[in-house]
Design an enzyme around this catalytic site. Sequence first.
Site, short mmCIF file in Angstrom:
data_model
loop_
_atom_site.label_atom_id
_atom_site.label_comp_id
_atom_site.label_asym_id
_atom_site.label_seq_id
_atom_site.Cartn_x
_atom_site.Cartn_y
_atom_site.Cartn_z
N SER A 172 -3.56 -2.82 24.91
CA SER A 172 -2.69 -3.98 24.97
C SER A 172 -1.44 -3.73 24.11
O SER A 172 -0.77 -2.72 24.28
CB SER A 172 -3.46 -5.24 24.56
OG SER A 172 -2.83 -6.39 25.01
N ASP A 428 -6.74 -6.69 35.68
CA ASP A 428 -6.05 -7.12 34.46
C ASP A 428 -4.66 -7.67 34.79
O ASP A 428 -3.82 -6.94 35.34
CB ASP A 428 -5.93 -5.93 33.51
CG ASP A 428 -5.31 -6.30 32.17
OD1 ASP A 428 -5.13 -7.51 31.91
OD2 ASP A 428 -5.01 -5.37 31.40
N HIS A 453 -9.16 -5.78 31.24
CA HIS A 453 -8.25 -5.41 30.15
C HIS A 453 -8.83 -4.27 29.31
O HIS A 453 -9.87 -4.41 28.70
CB HIS A 453 -8.01 -6.66 29.29
CG HIS A 453 -6.77 -6.60 28.46
ND1 HIS A 453 -5.55 -6.25 28.96
CD2 HIS A 453 -6.57 -6.88 27.14
CE1 HIS A 453 -4.64 -6.32 28.00
NE2 HIS A 453 -5.24 -6.69 26.89
#
Length: 497
Positions: A172, A428, A453
């Site tokens: 991320s 995601d 994710h």
Amino acid sequence: MRAASILFTVTVALFSDVLYGLTHTYFKAARKPPGPSDPQFTEKYFTQTVDHFNFNSMGNETFSQRYLITDQYWKKGYGPIFFYTGNEGDVWEFALNTGFIIELAAQQQALVIFAEHRYYGQSLPFGKESFNIPQVGLLTVEQALADYAIMISELKEQLAATDCPVIVFGGSYGGMLSVYMRLKYPNIVAGALAASAPILSTAGLGDSRQFFRDVTADFENISPECRDAVRGAFHQLKQLAERQDYSRIQSEVALCKPPSSPRDIHQLYGLLRNAFTLMAMLDYPYSTHFIGNMPANPVKVACGTMLRGPDLLANLRDAAGIVYNSTGLLTCFDLYNLYVECADPTGCGQGFDSLAWDYQACTEVELCFETNNVTDMFPPMAFTEKDREVYCSKRWAVVPRPGWLKVQFWGEALSTASNIIFSNGDLDPWANGGVRKSLSSSLVALNISGGAHHLDLRGSNQADPASVITARKTEAELIAQWVKMERTRLQKSKKFI
């Protein structure tokens, strides 16, 4: 974008520390005690420079930056260094949820380090005053990268590891930082694995509708009727709000207090939208204690809830409860404790970590995502550059600089870079804000079918889809190649000294 690998147990007592952005929107939780297969991390503190770029402002002032280290599998002085570029949260949460790095370290005899990002967790340059103005101004991507560059360089000296190649990892926002480390400090970092790193959307590139369109697509792919049920439930809420039937809204959605204004209704929309966002991000094929106690396949579970009967508002309440009330201990939803609107449309939460992320979303990280009820299933909720500017000026006395990350970290003009893996799962909603196509033989995009994710950074699980097993194998092979290439380069450079 978050981030990220975080443990969570949702209880009433913990709601003072919930939901922080990009991955972000995370619930803080009790730390899992290490099990027999867990690496024995040692928690240490590194003496870090407060301001790397202004010699007058802080002089040589320092702060204590936390990091975790394990040499359980390291071939001392020879094996590579796997360095996790910590993102928006407590470093322990990332370390305990990023098992792939440990598995790879065992294969490749690596030293593993997880660094905590400045202004998060225990790494507060000014203690409790860190979020005062102007002290918060030293919270930037550039300062964080310099922290990591200095930490890597000095720890290599201390550990007699100067000839050990360094590979950075992140998920991320942490994945974004790993990309940036390879771009900014290729003299220190030999390669980067950037999982679910939305380096394009957070630089203001792409479509502001993409994120929530892709959240919607996850539910639509389970069943178009599921998408329609969510949209229909929000429509019923809108009708009740237009009639100002606030007591009915309170009872239907189980709010602790009745809403009393359009602002409260806007807040309710944000709270509910965020629940569906988290389920889309964390749509893992097994139950997790990561960003809440999630069941396996939470999107499918939520769709089952939304389609269980004709009472759409009750279904909506219980679908949101998968995220906000996984323990079943809550008797009602507190609108303003569970979700705080900020410069990240997915929410920043409460506590110091959320303050840090809000500031970053007000300065360098662009998160101007919107919903419109046409390309997505949510009520229209705009968050324009102007909205961001107004909020950030009032909250932090700053004016955002759109496009800065694009200028500073190359945007989509990455073709001259090398040795970066961009991995993304097709479940995601952050994926399409990142790099989805390989740009060269050493700028490799891995698209993981059925992956949520940064699934590839998590430890192996029997329920893993074949796609993530294949992706991890490819990642391991590429990283081994980069380590070998860097060793060769270091050996050649020594001949000229």
